[in-house]
Write a protein that holds these residues in place. Structure first.
Motif, PDB file in Angstrom:
ATOM      1  N   LYS A   1       0.837  -1.201   0.000  1.00 35.03           N
ATOM      2  CA  LYS A   1       0.000   0.000   0.000  1.00 35.03           C
ATOM      3  C   LYS A   1       0.875   1.256   0.000  1.00 35.03           C
ATOM      4  CE  LYS A   1      -3.954   1.911   2.411  1.00 35.03           C
ATOM      5  NZ  LYS A   1      -4.820   1.767   3.579  1.00 35.03           N
ATOM      6  N   GLU A   2       0.515   2.212  -0.818  1.00 34.45           N
ATOM      7  CA  GLU A   2       1.306   3.438  -0.995  1.00 34.45           C
ATOM      8  C   GLU A   2       1.562   4.186   0.316  1.00 34.45           C
ATOM      9  OE1 GLU A   2       3.554   6.033  -3.158  1.00 34.45           O
ATOM     10  OE2 GLU A   2       2.519   4.318  -4.003  1.00 34.45           O
ATOM     11  N   GLY A   3       0.558   4.386   1.114  1.00 35.64           N
ATOM     12  CA  GLY A   3       0.718   5.183   2.333  1.00 35.64           C
ATOM     13  C   GLY A   3       0.916   4.348   3.579  1.00 35.64           C
ATOM     14  N   ALA A   4       1.342   3.122   3.428  1.00 30.75           N
ATOM     15  CA  ALA A   4       1.472   2.217   4.578  1.00 30.75           C
ATOM     16  C   ALA A   4       2.472   2.717   5.612  1.00 30.75           C
ATOM     17  CB  ALA A   4       1.861   0.823   4.103  1.00 30.75           C
ATOM     18  N   THR A   5       3.466   3.475   5.190  1.00 26.33           N
ATOM     19  CA  THR A   5       4.505   3.910   6.134  1.00 26.33           C
ATOM     20  C   THR A   5       4.094   5.119   6.963  1.00 26.33           C
ATOM     21  OG1 THR A   5       5.554   5.295   4.463  1.00 26.33           O
ATOM     22  CG2 THR A   5       6.357   3.032   4.674  1.00 26.33           C
ATOM     23  N   ILE A   6       2.969   5.739   6.607  1.00 28.55           N
ATOM     24  CA  ILE A   6       2.520   6.907   7.356  1.00 28.55           C
ATOM     25  C   ILE A   6       2.166   6.473   8.772  1.00 28.55           C
ATOM     26  CG2 ILE A   6       0.732   8.688   7.552  1.00 28.55           C
ATOM     27  CD1 ILE A   6       0.605   8.651   4.484  1.00 28.55           C
ATOM     28  N   GLY A   7       2.812   7.076   9.735  1.00 24.29           N
ATOM     29  CA  GLY A   7       2.587   6.738  11.131  1.00 24.29           C
ATOM     30  C   GLY A   7       3.327   5.500  11.595  1.00 24.29           C
ATOM     31  N   ALA A   8       3.980   4.810  10.689  1.00 23.99           N
ATOM     32  CA  ALA A   8       4.729   3.604  11.062  1.00 23.99           C
ATOM     33  C   ALA A   8       6.060   4.006  11.674  1.00 23.99           C
ATOM     34  CB  ALA A   8       4.964   2.728   9.833  1.00 23.99           C
ATOM     35  N   SER A   9       6.561   3.152  12.539  1.00 26.59           N
ATOM     36  CA  SER A   9       7.858   3.440  13.139  1.00 26.59           C
ATOM     37  C   SER A   9       8.909   2.481  12.590  1.00 26.59           C
ATOM     38  CB  SER A   9       7.781   3.337  14.664  1.00 26.59           C
ATOM     39  OG  SER A   9       7.381   2.038  15.032  1.00 26.59           O
ATOM     40  N   ILE A  10      10.127   2.916  12.680  1.00 30.53           N
ATOM     41  CA  ILE A  10      11.258   2.094  12.241  1.00 30.53           C
ATOM     42  C   ILE A  10      11.544   1.098  13.359  1.00 30.53           C
ATOM     43  CG2 ILE A  10      13.707   2.137  11.653  1.00 30.53           C
ATOM     44  CD1 ILE A  10      13.215   5.011  10.603  1.00 30.53           C
ATOM     45  N   PRO A  11      11.650  -0.190  13.035  1.00 32.17           N
ATOM     46  CA  PRO A  11      11.926  -1.180  14.080  1.00 32.17           C
ATOM     47  C   PRO A  11      13.252  -0.901  14.786  1.00 32.17           C
ATOM     48  CG  PRO A  11      11.389  -2.247  11.986  1.00 32.17           C
ATOM     49  CD  PRO A  11      11.521  -0.788  11.715  1.00 32.17           C
ATOM     50  N   ASP A  12      13.279  -1.161  16.102  1.00 28.82           N
ATOM     51  CA  ASP A  12      14.512  -0.985  16.866  1.00 28.82           C
ATOM     52  C   ASP A  12      15.607  -1.881  16.302  1.00 28.82           C
ATOM     53  OD1 ASP A  12      13.411   0.848  18.623  1.00 28.82           O
ATOM     54  OD2 ASP A  12      12.779  -0.701  20.031  1.00 28.82           O
ATOM     55  N   GLU A  13      15.269  -3.155  16.164  1.00 28.24           N
ATOM     56  CA  GLU A  13      16.246  -4.113  15.651  1.00 28.24           C
ATOM     57  C   GLU A  13      15.541  -5.021  14.655  1.00 28.24           C
ATOM     58  OE1 GLU A  13      19.334  -5.959  18.250  1.00 28.24           O
ATOM     59  OE2 GLU A  13      18.365  -7.828  17.607  1.00 28.24           O
ATOM     60  N   ILE A  14      16.255  -5.409  13.626  1.00 31.80           N
ATOM     61  CA  ILE A  14      15.701  -6.278  12.596  1.00 31.80           C
ATOM     62  C   ILE A  14      16.807  -7.205  12.112  1.00 31.80           C
ATOM     63  CG2 ILE A  14      16.181  -4.690  10.697  1.00 31.80           C
ATOM     64  CD1 ILE A  14      13.439  -5.494   9.536  1.00 31.80           C
ATOM     65  N   GLU A  15      16.433  -8.389  11.728  1.00 33.19           N
ATOM     66  CA  GLU A  15      17.416  -9.326  11.193  1.00 33.19           C
ATOM     67  C   GLU A  15      17.440  -9.157   9.680  1.00 33.19           C
ATOM     68  OE1 GLU A  15      17.847 -14.061  11.089  1.00 33.19           O
ATOM     69  OE2 GLU A  15      17.739 -13.199  13.102  1.00 33.19           O
ATOM     70  N   VAL A  16      18.608  -8.811   9.157  1.00 36.45           N
ATOM     71  CA  VAL A  16      18.788  -8.593   7.726  1.00 36.45           C
ATOM     72  C   VAL A  16      19.868  -9.541   7.234  1.00 36.45           C
ATOM     73  CG1 VAL A  16      19.422  -6.922   5.942  1.00 36.45           C
ATOM     74  CG2 VAL A  16      18.110  -6.172   7.920  1.00 36.45           C
ATOM     75  N   GLN A  17      19.493 -10.408   6.311  1.00 36.18           N
ATOM     76  CA  GLN A  17      20.412 -11.395   5.759  1.00 36.18           C
ATOM     77  C   GLN A  17      21.049 -12.245   6.857  1.00 36.18           C
ATOM     78  OE1 GLN A  17      20.604 -11.400   2.164  1.00 36.18           O
ATOM     79  NE2 GLN A  17      18.907 -10.049   2.630  1.00 36.18           N
ATOM     80  N   GLY A  18      20.268 -12.536   7.899  1.00 30.79           N
ATOM     81  CA  GLY A  18      20.747 -13.393   8.975  1.00 30.79           C
ATOM     82  C   GLY A  18      21.501 -12.680  10.083  1.00 30.79           C
ATOM     83  N   ASP A  19      21.761 -11.386   9.922  1.00 31.35           N
ATOM     84  CA  ASP A  19      22.499 -10.630  10.930  1.00 31.35           C
ATOM     85  C   ASP A  19      21.581  -9.614  11.606  1.00 31.35           C
ATOM     86  OD1 ASP A  19      24.953 -11.863  10.290  1.00 31.35           O
ATOM     87  OD2 ASP A  19      25.261 -10.459   8.628  1.00 31.35           O
ATOM     88  N   PRO A  20      21.658  -9.499  12.934  1.00 35.08           N
ATOM     89  CA  PRO A  20      20.849  -8.480  13.617  1.00 35.08           C
ATOM     90  C   PRO A  20      21.392  -7.082  13.326  1.00 35.08           C
ATOM     91  CG  PRO A  20      22.247  -9.620  15.183  1.00 35.08           C
ATOM     92  CD  PRO A  20      22.442 -10.297  13.857  1.00 35.08           C
ATOM     93  N   VAL A  21      20.482  -6.140  13.087  1.00 30.95           N
ATOM     94  CA  VAL A  21      20.861  -4.754  12.779  1.00 30.95           C
ATOM     95  C   VAL A  21      20.048  -3.828  13.676  1.00 30.95           C
ATOM     96  CG1 VAL A  21      20.829  -2.964  10.998  1.00 30.95           C
ATOM     97  CG2 VAL A  21      21.359  -5.319  10.371  1.00 30.95           C
ATOM     98  N   ASP A  22      20.725  -2.899  14.343  1.00 27.81           N
ATOM     99  CA  ASP A  22      20.035  -1.861  15.118  1.00 27.81           C
ATOM    100  C   ASP A  22      19.539  -0.811  14.129  1.00 27.81           C
ATOM    101  OD1 ASP A  22      20.525  -3.058  17.587  1.00 27.81           O
ATOM    102  OD2 ASP A  22      22.474  -2.071  17.788  1.00 27.81           O
ATOM    103  N   LEU A  23      18.422  -1.115  13.492  1.00 28.66           N
ATOM    104  CA  LEU A  23      17.957  -0.303  12.367  1.00 28.66           C
ATOM    105  C   LEU A  23      17.600   1.111  12.777  1.00 28.66           C
ATOM    106  CD1 LEU A  23      17.381  -0.321   9.365  1.00 28.66           C
ATOM    107  CD2 LEU A  23      15.074  -1.153   9.861  1.00 28.66           C
ATOM    108  N   GLN A  24      16.823   1.263  13.837  1.00 32.66           N
ATOM    109  CA  GLN A  24      16.398   2.600  14.250  1.00 32.66           C
ATOM    110  C   GLN A  24      17.602   3.469  14.616  1.00 32.66           C
ATOM    111  OE1 GLN A  24      14.092   3.491  17.983  1.00 32.66           O
ATOM    112  NE2 GLN A  24      12.447   3.670  16.453  1.00 32.66           N
ATOM    113  N   LYS A  25      18.533   2.900  15.350  1.00 30.63           N
ATOM    114  CA  LYS A  25      19.746   3.635  15.750  1.00 30.63           C
ATOM    115  C   LYS A  25      20.545   4.060  14.512  1.00 30.63           C
ATOM    116  CE  LYS A  25      23.923   3.081  18.506  1.00 30.63           C
ATOM    117  NZ  LYS A  25      24.711   2.159  19.322  1.00 30.63           N
TER     118      LYS A  25
END
Length: 145
Positions: free
Chosen positions: A15-39
């Motif tokens: 959905k085009e506007g899905a990110t409106i009001g959404a927050s960036i996850p604190d941590e997410i696993e990307v390609q098997g590695d944990p990433v402090d995405l929000q930081k």
């Protein structure tokens, strides 16, 4: 998961506007590695521009986030998960999209353009100084001493 549920999840994820009001996850696993995405995103976004030394790191992060988004979306498309797992994947996809939007809004520092702007400003200040020193500051137009 039922077909209509799968389609509903895919529609929410894309959905085009899905990110409106959404927050960036604190941590997410990307390609098997944990990433402090929000930081990471806030650290980079705080600067307002991408310094030349960080450009490669940001580009790599964006590439990995896009790849992770595609992988998560394909799990829903291929009906590999339950509806509950699909809902969690959609939420994480929206968080990834929010992070990508934040990173895409940053502008890289164009050193050559910045140097040209600085040179133009220096020349303008110099001309203003010369005109004032020579009595051509605009106040005495047409009057010679």
């Amino acid at each position: 998961m039922k077909e209509f549920e799968r389609k509903q999840l895919l529609e929410r994820a894309n959905k085009e506007g899905a990110t409106i009001g959404a927050s960036i996850p604190d941590e997410i696993e990307v390609q098997g590695d944990p990433v402090d995405l929000q930081k990471f995103v806030f650290e980079i976004k705080r600067r307002d521009t991408i310094p030349s030394g960080e450009r490669e790191r940001v580009d790599e992060a964006k590439k990995n986030l896009r790849r992770e988004r595609v992988e998560r979306l394909s799990k829903i498309e291929d009906n590999e998960v339950s509806y509950e797992e699909g809902e969690q994947l959609v939420e994480s996809i929206i968080g990834i999209d929010r992070a990508l939007n934040a990173l895409d809004q940053l502008r890289p520092v164009d050193l050559e353009q910045e140097a040209q702007v600085q040179e133009a400003a220096d020349q303008k200040r110099w001309m203003k100084f010369l005109n004032k020193a020579l009595g051509r500051d605009g106040k005495n137009k047409g009057i010679r001493r």
